[in-house]
Motif scaffolding. Sequence first.
Motif, PDB file in Angstrom:
ATOM      1  N   ALA A 180       0.743  -1.255   0.094  1.00  0.00           N
ATOM      2  CA  ALA A 180      -0.106   0.211   0.010  1.00  0.00           C
ATOM      3  C   ALA A 180       0.814   1.110  -0.102  1.00  0.00           C
ATOM      4  CB  ALA A 180      -1.155  -0.097   1.090  1.00  0.00           C
ATOM      5  N   ALA A 181       2.059   1.081   0.720  1.00  0.00           N
ATOM      6  CA  ALA A 181       2.906   2.361   0.737  1.00  0.00           C
ATOM      7  C   ALA A 181       4.356   1.969   0.529  1.00  0.00           C
ATOM      8  CB  ALA A 181       2.559   3.210   2.154  1.00  0.00           C
ATOM      9  N   PRO A 182       4.592   1.630  -0.561  1.00  0.00           N
ATOM     10  CA  PRO A 182       6.150   1.233  -0.742  1.00  0.00           C
ATOM     11  C   PRO A 182       7.059   2.094  -0.596  1.00  0.00           C
ATOM     12  CG  PRO A 182       5.030   1.454  -2.884  1.00  0.00           C
ATOM     13  CD  PRO A 182       3.812   1.535  -1.722  1.00  0.00           C
ATOM     14  N   ASP A 183       6.817   3.320  -0.665  1.00  0.00           N
ATOM     15  CA  ASP A 183       7.683   4.516  -0.648  1.00  0.00           C
ATOM     16  C   ASP A 183       8.132   4.821   0.985  1.00  0.00           C
ATOM     17  OD1 ASP A 183       7.819   5.015  -3.227  1.00  0.00           O
ATOM     18  OD2 ASP A 183       6.224   6.664  -3.206  1.00  0.00           O
ATOM     19  N   LEU A 184       7.287   4.188   1.817  1.00  0.00           N
ATOM     20  CA  LEU A 184       7.241   4.482   3.164  1.00  0.00           C
ATOM     21  C   LEU A 184       8.105   3.225   3.945  1.00  0.00           C
ATOM     22  CD1 LEU A 184       4.002   6.014   4.446  1.00  0.00           C
ATOM     23  CD2 LEU A 184       6.031   7.186   3.945  1.00  0.00           C
ATOM     24  N   SER A 185       8.433   2.344   2.945  1.00  0.00           N
ATOM     25  CA  SER A 185       9.130   0.987   3.601  1.00  0.00           C
ATOM     26  C   SER A 185      10.580   0.786   2.797  1.00  0.00           C
ATOM     27  CB  SER A 185       8.267  -0.265   3.401  1.00  0.00           C
ATOM     28  OG  SER A 185       6.715  -0.036   3.766  1.00  0.00           O
ATOM     29  N   VAL A 186      11.232   0.135   3.814  1.00  0.00           N
ATOM     30  CA  VAL A 186      12.532  -0.434   3.445  1.00  0.00           C
ATOM     31  C   VAL A 186      12.516  -1.869   4.027  1.00  0.00           C
ATOM     32  CG1 VAL A 186      15.030  -0.658   3.522  1.00  0.00           C
ATOM     33  CG2 VAL A 186      13.769   1.653   3.648  1.00  0.00           C
ATOM     34  N   ALA A 187      12.398  -2.796   3.001  1.00  0.00           N
ATOM     35  CA  ALA A 187      12.025  -4.127   3.107  1.00  0.00           C
ATOM     36  C   ALA A 187      13.398  -4.757   4.010  1.00  0.00           C
ATOM     37  CB  ALA A 187      12.026  -5.187   1.949  1.00  0.00           C
ATOM     38  N   PRO A 188      13.059  -5.706   4.967  1.00  0.00           N
ATOM     39  CA  PRO A 188      14.224  -6.391   5.805  1.00  0.00           C
ATOM     40  C   PRO A 188      14.894  -7.319   4.976  1.00  0.00           C
ATOM     41  CG  PRO A 188      12.061  -7.038   6.771  1.00  0.00           C
ATOM     42  CD  PRO A 188      12.074  -5.950   5.761  1.00  0.00           C
ATOM     43  N   ALA A 189      16.047  -7.664   5.474  1.00  0.00           N
ATOM     44  CA  ALA A 189      16.712  -8.830   4.789  1.00  0.00           C
ATOM     45  C   ALA A 189      16.514  -9.991   5.769  1.00  0.00           C
ATOM     46  CB  ALA A 189      18.162  -8.389   4.713  1.00  0.00           C
ATOM     47  N   ASP A 190      16.401 -11.317   5.266  1.00  0.00           N
ATOM     48  CA  ASP A 190      16.216 -12.581   6.374  1.00  0.00           C
ATOM     49  C   ASP A 190      17.591 -12.699   6.603  1.00  0.00           C
ATOM     50  OD1 ASP A 190      13.435 -12.297   6.513  1.00  0.00           O
ATOM     51  OD2 ASP A 190      13.274 -13.706   4.785  1.00  0.00           O
ATOM     52  N   ALA A 191      17.615 -13.747   7.628  1.00  0.00           N
ATOM     53  CA  ALA A 191      18.974 -14.199   8.117  1.00  0.00           C
ATOM     54  C   ALA A 191      18.965 -15.406   7.227  1.00  0.00           C
ATOM     55  CB  ALA A 191      18.770 -14.601   9.511  1.00  0.00           C
ATOM     56  N   THR A 192      20.305 -16.069   6.662  1.00  0.00           N
ATOM     57  CA  THR A 192      20.303 -17.001   6.015  1.00  0.00           C
ATOM     58  C   THR A 192      21.393 -17.956   6.684  1.00  0.00           C
ATOM     59  OG1 THR A 192      22.015 -15.868   4.818  1.00  0.00           O
ATOM     60  CG2 THR A 192      20.050 -15.859   3.792  1.00  0.00           C
ATOM     61  N   VAL A 193      21.231 -19.458   6.412  1.00  0.00           N
ATOM     62  CA  VAL A 193      22.015 -20.345   6.824  1.00  0.00           C
ATOM     63  C   VAL A 193      22.913 -21.056   5.434  1.00  0.00           C
ATOM     64  CG1 VAL A 193      22.272 -22.519   7.856  1.00  0.00           C
ATOM     65  CG2 VAL A 193      20.686 -20.692   8.578  1.00  0.00           C
ATOM     66  N   ALA A 194      24.034 -21.381   5.405  1.00  0.00           N
ATOM     67  CA  ALA A 194      24.694 -21.964   4.160  1.00  0.00           C
ATOM     68  C   ALA A 194      25.814 -22.667   4.838  1.00  0.00           C
ATOM     69  CB  ALA A 194      25.112 -21.010   3.317  1.00  0.00           C
ATOM     70  N   PHE A 195      26.246 -23.839   4.023  1.00  0.00           N
ATOM     71  CA  PHE A 195      27.294 -24.555   4.332  1.00  0.00           C
ATOM     72  C   PHE A 195      28.365 -23.939   3.830  1.00  0.00           C
ATOM     73  CE2 PHE A 195      30.284 -28.161   3.747  1.00  0.00           C
ATOM     74  CZ  PHE A 195      30.095 -28.697   5.038  1.00  0.00           C
ATOM     75  N   ASP A 196      29.647 -23.858   4.890  1.00  0.00           N
ATOM     76  CA  ASP A 196      30.700 -23.468   4.648  1.00  0.00           C
ATOM     77  C   ASP A 196      31.848 -24.429   4.304  1.00  0.00           C
ATOM     78  OD1 ASP A 196      32.976 -21.363   4.442  1.00  0.00           O
ATOM     79  OD2 ASP A 196      33.581 -21.855   6.447  1.00  0.00           O
ATOM     80  N   ALA A 197      32.461 -24.821   3.323  1.00  0.00           N
ATOM     81  CA  ALA A 197      33.378 -25.607   3.014  1.00  0.00           C
ATOM     82  C   ALA A 197      34.551 -25.686   3.989  1.00  0.00           C
ATOM     83  CB  ALA A 197      33.660 -25.874   1.525  1.00  0.00           C
ATOM     84  N   ALA A 198      35.098 -24.471   4.034  1.00  0.00           N
ATOM     85  CA  ALA A 198      36.345 -24.275   4.892  1.00  0.00           C
ATOM     86  C   ALA A 198      36.127 -24.989   6.092  1.00  0.00           C
ATOM     87  CB  ALA A 198      36.817 -22.899   4.688  1.00  0.00           C
ATOM     88  N   SER A 199      35.178 -24.536   6.753  1.00  0.00           N
ATOM     89  CA  SER A 199      34.817 -24.919   8.389  1.00  0.00           C
ATOM     90  C   SER A 199      34.278 -26.224   8.285  1.00  0.00           C
ATOM     91  CB  SER A 199      34.394 -23.938   9.184  1.00  0.00           C
ATOM     92  OG  SER A 199      32.811 -23.638   8.695  1.00  0.00           O
ATOM     93  N   ALA A 200      33.557 -26.555   7.086  1.00  0.00           N
ATOM     94  CA  ALA A 200      32.767 -27.953   6.922  1.00  0.00           C
ATOM     95  C   ALA A 200      31.614 -27.923   8.108  1.00  0.00           C
ATOM     96  CB  ALA A 200      33.685 -29.156   7.398  1.00  0.00           C
ATOM     97  N   SER A 201      31.012 -26.574   8.003  1.00  0.00           N
ATOM     98  CA  SER A 201      29.895 -26.309   9.161  1.00  0.00           C
ATOM     99  C   SER A 201      29.048 -25.326   8.424  1.00  0.00           C
ATOM    100  CB  SER A 201      30.507 -25.933  10.405  1.00  0.00           C
ATOM    101  OG  SER A 201      31.172 -24.700  10.285  1.00  0.00           O
ATOM    102  N   TYR A 202      28.049 -25.343   9.088  1.00  0.00           N
ATOM    103  CA  TYR A 202      26.709 -24.336   8.566  1.00  0.00           C
ATOM    104  C   TYR A 202      26.989 -22.898   9.163  1.00  0.00           C
ATOM    105  CZ  TYR A 202      24.286 -27.805   5.864  1.00  0.00           C
ATOM    106  OH  TYR A 202      23.983 -28.796   5.059  1.00  0.00           O
ATOM    107  N   GLN A 203      27.103 -21.927   8.271  1.00  0.00           N
ATOM    108  CA  GLN A 203      27.324 -20.585   9.065  1.00  0.00           C
ATOM    109  C   GLN A 203      26.030 -19.827   8.828  1.00  0.00           C
ATOM    110  OE1 GLN A 203      30.023 -19.782  10.762  1.00  0.00           O
ATOM    111  NE2 GLN A 203      30.739 -21.983  10.345  1.00  0.00           N
TER     112      GLN A 203
END
Length: 506
Positions: A180-203
């Motif tokens: 309804a009012a896009p000019d009044l809003s800044v969309a948030p950025a969701d947190a993400t999870v991804a596998f990191d090969a260097a540490s062999a773990s999810y970051q």
Amino acid sequence: MTDLVTRPNADGPADSQPTADDSAQLPAAAATATPASDVPAGDAPVYAWAPVEPAPKKRRWGLWIGVTAAAAAIGMVAASVFLIAPGTAVAGVPVGFLTPGAAAAAIETRLAETTVVLTGPGGDAELTGADLGATVDAQALAETAFAEHPMWNPTGWFPSPMDAEVQIDPVLAADALLAAAPDLSVAPADATVAFDAASASYQVTPAVPGEGIDAEAVRQSLQDAFLAGQQRIEVEPTLAAVDAETTTTIAEATASRLNAMLDTAGFYIGEERTVPLDRAVVASWITLGDGDRGTISVEVDQAGIQSVIDTLPGLVNREAVNATVITNKAGTVLREDVTGVNGRALEGTDGLAADAATQLAAGDGVIELAVAETPFTTVALARSVEVDLSAQQAYLFENGTMVESFTISSGTAATPTPTGNFTVFAYTRVQDMGALCYNPNAVNSYCTEDVPYITWFAPDIAFHGASNFRSSLGYPQSHGCVNMWDDAARFIYEWTATGTEVSVYS
């Protein structure tokens, strides 16, 4: 009775003449009929009896009105048992004369249609309660209104309006306000999870909050309008921080669960992780996505798991390994020489890939295998050593059978090897021998360095290697110990056990 009437008779006299008695019975209209003297000649009147008009029937309106009114009264009394009292309102919604079910529907409809108009630069934007996912517990409110204000109880008519708490769906509301009012809003950025090969773990990549119209202020305005019975309300929007749908906390919990699963991932037989799974391999099977209400969904590729399951027979199946124990002559176990291992064969794996995928998606990396086991048996070896000083030989027996013999050099007459029955009590891999090695002032002593494979069976008496200081064996020449070539000394060192019996005789 019929009325007497006259009619002309062209053929002559009248058909009949009334008598005096008949005249007396004529009605007033017949009595005033024109006399014959007044009728011109040739037109003498003819009298006839006409039917009397029926008397009008009496109408029973009062009876019918009374029956209808009674039926209506009964209907109203019956209906009052199921209806809400007149004048009753939930928030701004009148629900009098309605059943609780109809009242609940009316409440929900009114809330869904109530409109919030956002005022401000760029023109007004309108959002309905339905757009915002607005809800009230309409059924409970309607049932409470009926319970407290039934129509059959006039003392509860026209009560004060009941309050109702309005809730909005945070996700629907956020999306609707942003649209309804896009000019009044800044969309948030969701947190993400991804596998990191260097540490062999999810970051985790943390969420970033946005900014938008204060949804709580809009909800409060919607509630105010609903309670007041207004179907439209104007609101000047205020801004507030907008949290990401997938928060950092959610992402961290997901990563923690996945990493814990990677720590234990494997195919298990009982408590044994028989076939460990590489962390990167497991991560290659996993796809992360958007779940409900900001959660992170986890999907696992069954085909990838099946490719490992196909190799399990070669990794799991094995023959039984029998145990071997060293005992004395009495059968007392002195040492386990070989640890027994049960044989096993993998049983069916149908459906295992699907079950494993479900487990991994839930954060459980312990995948149990069904196997059929073949138990091992235990072989006991009763070992002993005999030293024949006269023959300068050492004989090794296993379960009463001689399995080896070695040439020795025993102690001289001045330092003889003691005779009798002994048991092995200690081992020394290498050691300097002789008092002179430890006391430079020792008299009548010696020092032999780096004596190997020492098996002690009597005080200061042992089997040991002599290759580095003897040129020949087979005759007494030691200080009491049983000298042997190094290979023979090593054999006894490894073949015997603490408690092995040693018999020395001449």
